[in-house]
Design a protein around this motif. Structure first.
Motif, PDB file in Angstrom:
ATOM      1  N   GLY A 409       0.821  -1.210   0.000  1.00 35.54           N
ATOM      2  CA  GLY A 409       0.000   0.000   0.000  1.00 35.54           C
ATOM      3  C   GLY A 409       0.849   1.251   0.000  1.00 35.54           C
ATOM      4  O   GLY A 409       0.514   2.250  -0.666  1.00 35.54           O
ATOM      5  N   ALA A 410       1.973   1.241   0.742  1.00 35.76           N
ATOM      6  CA  ALA A 410       2.882   2.388   0.751  1.00 35.76           C
ATOM      7  C   ALA A 410       3.467   2.615  -0.640  1.00 35.76           C
ATOM      8  O   ALA A 410       3.599   3.758  -1.102  1.00 35.76           O
ATOM      9  CB  ALA A 410       3.993   2.164   1.770  1.00 35.76           C
ATOM     10  N   ALA A 411       3.848   1.534  -1.316  1.00 34.51           N
ATOM     11  CA  ALA A 411       4.382   1.647  -2.675  1.00 34.51           C
ATOM     12  C   ALA A 411       3.345   2.239  -3.618  1.00 34.51           C
ATOM     13  O   ALA A 411       3.656   3.103  -4.457  1.00 34.51           O
ATOM     14  CB  ALA A 411       4.839   0.277  -3.172  1.00 34.51           C
ATOM     15  N   GLU A 412       2.104   1.803  -3.482  1.00 37.38           N
ATOM     16  CA  GLU A 412       1.047   2.308  -4.357  1.00 37.38           C
ATOM     17  C   GLU A 412       0.766   3.786  -4.106  1.00 37.38           C
ATOM     18  O   GLU A 412       0.471   4.541  -5.032  1.00 37.38           O
ATOM     19  CB  GLU A 412      -0.225   1.486  -4.162  1.00 37.38           C
ATOM     20  CG  GLU A 412      -0.095   0.052  -4.676  1.00 37.38           C
ATOM     21  CD  GLU A 412      -1.294  -0.808  -4.318  1.00 37.38           C
ATOM     22  OE1 GLU A 412      -2.111  -0.367  -3.477  1.00 37.38           O
ATOM     23  OE2 GLU A 412      -1.404  -1.929  -4.864  1.00 37.38           O
ATOM     24  N   ARG A 413       0.846   4.217  -2.842  1.00 34.74           N
ATOM     25  CA  ARG A 413       0.587   5.624  -2.516  1.00 34.74           C
ATOM     26  C   ARG A 413       1.723   6.531  -2.969  1.00 34.74           C
ATOM     27  O   ARG A 413       1.500   7.629  -3.472  1.00 34.74           O
ATOM     28  CB  ARG A 413       0.405   5.791  -1.001  1.00 34.74           C
ATOM     29  CG  ARG A 413      -0.948   5.408  -0.462  1.00 34.74           C
ATOM     30  CD  ARG A 413      -1.121   5.884   0.977  1.00 34.74           C
ATOM     31  NE  ARG A 413      -0.017   5.488   1.831  1.00 34.74           N
ATOM     32  CZ  ARG A 413       0.059   4.317   2.448  1.00 34.74           C
ATOM     33  NH1 ARG A 413      -0.896   3.421   2.283  1.00 34.74           N
ATOM     34  NH2 ARG A 413       1.088   4.027   3.223  1.00 34.74           N
ATOM     35  N   LEU A 414       2.966   6.057  -2.767  1.00 33.23           N
ATOM     36  CA  LEU A 414       4.115   6.926  -2.979  1.00 33.23           C
ATOM     37  C   LEU A 414       4.599   6.980  -4.426  1.00 33.23           C
ATOM     38  O   LEU A 414       4.994   8.042  -4.915  1.00 33.23           O
ATOM     39  CB  LEU A 414       5.280   6.461  -2.099  1.00 33.23           C
ATOM     40  CG  LEU A 414       5.238   6.809  -0.613  1.00 33.23           C
ATOM     41  CD1 LEU A 414       6.373   6.102   0.116  1.00 33.23           C
ATOM     42  CD2 LEU A 414       5.349   8.314  -0.419  1.00 33.23           C
ATOM     43  N   ILE A 415       4.590   5.837  -5.084  1.00 36.95           N
ATOM     44  CA  ILE A 415       5.296   5.733  -6.363  1.00 36.95           C
ATOM     45  C   ILE A 415       4.360   6.007  -7.527  1.00 36.95           C
ATOM     46  O   ILE A 415       3.467   5.217  -7.835  1.00 36.95           O
ATOM     47  CB  ILE A 415       5.947   4.336  -6.497  1.00 36.95           C
ATOM     48  CG1 ILE A 415       6.908   4.091  -5.330  1.00 36.95           C
ATOM     49  CG2 ILE A 415       6.685   4.213  -7.828  1.00 36.95           C
ATOM     50  CD1 ILE A 415       7.345   2.646  -5.183  1.00 36.95           C
TER      51      ILE A 415
END
Length: 429
Positions: A409-415
């Protein structure tokens, strides 16, 4: 006085809100030799547009004034207050970040005297026209010194690339032009607005008696008078979602180029465990992708794209968040490409396995527990998290519950393409 038991860490935290609004926290650590105390205000370099206390119209003050004010607080009519700490064998200092200013000391004895001095000098401003003009020269030299440091320029150059209007893009110390406009009157106005006890906190960690320490602070604050507390009205900039500049290059006197990739985070106004979970997930994501034990880092090293000076960092504060990845490299363009490939691969799920996450979490938990041997770490981190609406003592329980889906989820939000930028420093010529 309230007592909070932190069972997982076997700690007891004592808290009291003073009548003037000041929050005071005491963490007794009988096994420690030294006591560390910090007196901080929720006021940093980004607070350059606000409504002054007692007024209705907003003002925009010169960049760097929070840092300038920190410097000036040590100078009193009787001289430099640092000498009082030194005479008692204490070490005192201060620092300014994007969002807070902190004054601190550590000492093995005469703690009560040093604590009174800390409280008094921070709450007794003394500025003159002459001393302000003198300080401009001192801070001007500091600004020029940092401007000549490639690592500092690479870091802030990356942040400048990310932001259109947000003042986080401006060096904490300001610029030579901005500090030239600072006056005694502006310093007092900023002080009255942001140094009210209701906007501040004290944290003391060490071999102290909580009851005696709180009684000392209570007595000290009871002798002073302050204006009625008001909510501080900060004027937030209208910041677009995407980065301001996708790529920028600067020439400096360096032998080895530097390449930094920045990721502009999202500010969704979250606090508490929800905000902490997102922050920890982002940190774990970067550790899994670029940590010393990651296969990606080994690959970058084998490709001769990075050196031992490769690093990454994730910063989250109220109002902004960003990641910075990079370092020295002989091939800055290729390193930029490879970092982006790794990031977008992670967004597609590559390299985010459960086994790797378990290993990284164990490492992070160990680092956190070791850091609790430092009263300085505890005090500074507690204040940082507290000003962001997060409880430092929730780090371990939240960290233990983070799974692969949180990191994905962090990857999807940030990248995303519009949130990534690159800043390079290359040799002149």
């Amino acid at each position: 006085m309230k007592e909070v038991l932190i069972e997982q860490l076997n700690e007891r935290l004592f808290f009291e809100k003073m009548d003037n609004g000041l929050d005071v926290y005491i963490l007794p650590k009988k096994e420690f030799f030294q006591t560390f105390a910090v007196f901080a205000t929720k006021y940093g370099s980004v607070d350059n547009h606000f409504v002054p206390l007692g007024k209705e119209e907003p003002v925009r003050v010169p960049d760097g004034i929070a840092h300038f004010l920190e410097h000036k607080m040590f100078e009193k009519k009787t001289g430099d207050v640092l000498q009082a700490f030194t005479r008692r064998g204490a070490s005192a200092n201060a620092y300014t970040t994007f969002t807070r200013t902190a004054y601190l000391f550590s000492s093995a004895d005469r703690v009560k005297e040093n604590l009174r001095t800390l409280l008094d000098f921070v709450q007794e401003p003394y500025f003159t026209d002459q001393s302000v003009e003198k300080e401009k020269g001192i801070i001007g030299q500091e600004i020029q010194m940092y401007n000549d440091q490639p690592d500092w320029r690479a870091y802030f150059g990356t942040i400048e690339n990310m932001y259109h209007h947000h003042p986080v893009k401006i060096d904490i110390a300001g610029t030579l032009e901005s500090i030239s406009r600072i006056t005694k009157e502006l310093l007092y106005e900023c002080y009255r607005t942001f140094y009210h006890p209701a906007n501040m906190a004290v944290f003391v960690a060490g071999p102290v008696d909580p009851g005696e320490t709180l009684a000392l602070i209570r007595e000290n604050q009871g002798k002073k008078s302050f204006a009625r507390p008001e909510e501080i009205r900060r004027i937030d900039p209208d910041e677009p979602e995407g980065v301001a500049t996708k790529f920028r290059k600067m020439e400096m006197n360096v032998q080895t180029p530097k390449c930094m990739v920045g990721i502009k985070g999202r500010d969704e106004g979250k606090t508490g465990d929800e905000a902490l979970r997102e922050e920890l997930a982002a940190e774990l994501l970067l550790e899994m992708l670029f940590g010393k034990s990651s296969p990606h880092r080994e690959g970058l090293y084998n490709e001769d794209l990075i050196t031992d000076r490769f690093y990454f960092d994730y910063s989250r504060e109220s109002g902004f968040a960003f990641a910075v990845i990079g370092g020295d490299t002989k091939h800055p363009d290729r390193l930029n490409e490879r970092i982006r490939e790794i990031l977008f691969g992670a967004k597609a799920g590559t390299g985010l396995e459960e086994a790797g996450l378990v290993r990284i979490k164990k490492k992070k938990i160990g680092e956190f527990l070791r850091a609790f041997n430092s009263p300085e770490f505890i005090a500074n981190q507690f204040i940082k998290y507290r000003f962001n609406g997060i409880d430092l003592f929730r780090v371990l329980p939240v960290l233990e519950t983070i799974g692969c889906q949180d990191v994905i989820g962090a990857a999807e939000r940030l990248i995303s393409e519009d949130r990534i930028t690159c800043f390079q420093i290359v040799p002149k010529g």
